[in-house]
Scaffold this active site. Structure first.
Site, PDB file in Angstrom:
ATOM      1  N   GLY A  50       0.795  -1.219   0.000  1.00 31.38           N
ATOM      2  CA  GLY A  50       0.000   0.000   0.000  1.00 31.38           C
ATOM      3  C   GLY A  50       0.828   1.270   0.000  1.00 31.38           C
ATOM      4  N   CYS A  51       2.139   1.133  -0.016  1.00 33.39           N
ATOM      5  CA  CYS A  51       3.012   2.308  -0.088  1.00 33.39           C
ATOM      6  C   CYS A  51       3.430   2.531  -1.533  1.00 33.39           C
ATOM      7  CB  CYS A  51       4.265   2.103   0.760  1.00 33.39           C
ATOM      8  SG  CYS A  51       4.013   2.381   2.498  1.00 33.39           S
ATOM      9  N   GLN A  52       3.471   3.785  -1.920  1.00 32.94           N
ATOM     10  CA  GLN A  52       3.922   4.153  -3.255  1.00 32.94           C
ATOM     11  C   GLN A  52       5.409   3.836  -3.396  1.00 32.94           C
ATOM     12  OE1 GLN A  52       3.146   8.272  -4.026  1.00 32.94           O
ATOM     13  NE2 GLN A  52       4.275   8.295  -5.930  1.00 32.94           N
ATOM     14  N   SER A  53       6.175   4.102  -2.336  1.00 39.82           N
ATOM     15  CA  SER A  53       7.613   3.819  -2.315  1.00 39.82           C
ATOM     16  C   SER A  53       7.831   2.431  -1.739  1.00 39.82           C
ATOM     17  CB  SER A  53       8.328   4.828  -1.412  1.00 39.82           C
ATOM     18  OG  SER A  53       7.866   6.120  -1.639  1.00 39.82           O
TER      19      SER A  53
END
Length: 139
Positions: A50-53
């Site tokens: 769920g993290c972009q990075s």
């Protein structure tokens, strides 16, 4: 130090800055102080979904407390996880599970993040609590 005391310390630190450019620079600086995660823990299992990075969080029990190490490939995200590691590392699983995260709203962090980073922040907290839950269940 308790989780609440650490959170109050962070609130005080953020209140020293007049604007969000200074606060974001502080978040970046906090990321630079994050103890390095062992490269062996940079695995898919330790990646926050769920993290972009890319964000990796590893947890282990030491003296009945959960110790977190983490890293990210993005400087802002690394600062965010550094704040969470500071708050939750070296605390008991129960204290982590019982802790609220209102301090994030009090410092205004979530409202100044992009929607994807805000979702990533929620995912980081959820994963930290899941580690605590797993360790608490093993007792």
């Amino acid at each position: 130090m308790t989780i609440q005391e650490i959170q109050e310390e962070i609130i005080d630190e953020f209140s020293m800055f007049d604007d969000w450019d200074e606060r974001f620079q502080y978040v970046i600086d906090l990321g630079k102080t994050l103890p390095l995660i062992n490269e062996a823990y940079k695995t898919e299992d330790n990646t926050i979904k769920g993290c972009q990075s890319k964000v990796w969080v590893h947890a282990e029990i030491q003296n009945d407390n959960v110790v977190f190490t983490a890293d990210s490939d993005a400087i802002i995200t690394k600062g965010i996880i550094a704040i969470l590691v500071r708050v939750f590392s070296n605390q008991s699983p129960k204290a982590i599970l019982d802790a609220n995260t209102d301090f994030i709203d009090q410092i205004g962090l979530k409202e100044h993040l992009s929607p994807t980073r805000a979702n990533g922040l929620v995912s980081m907290i959820k994963q930290i609590k899941m580690y605590a839950l797993a360790f608490e269940a093993k007792k």
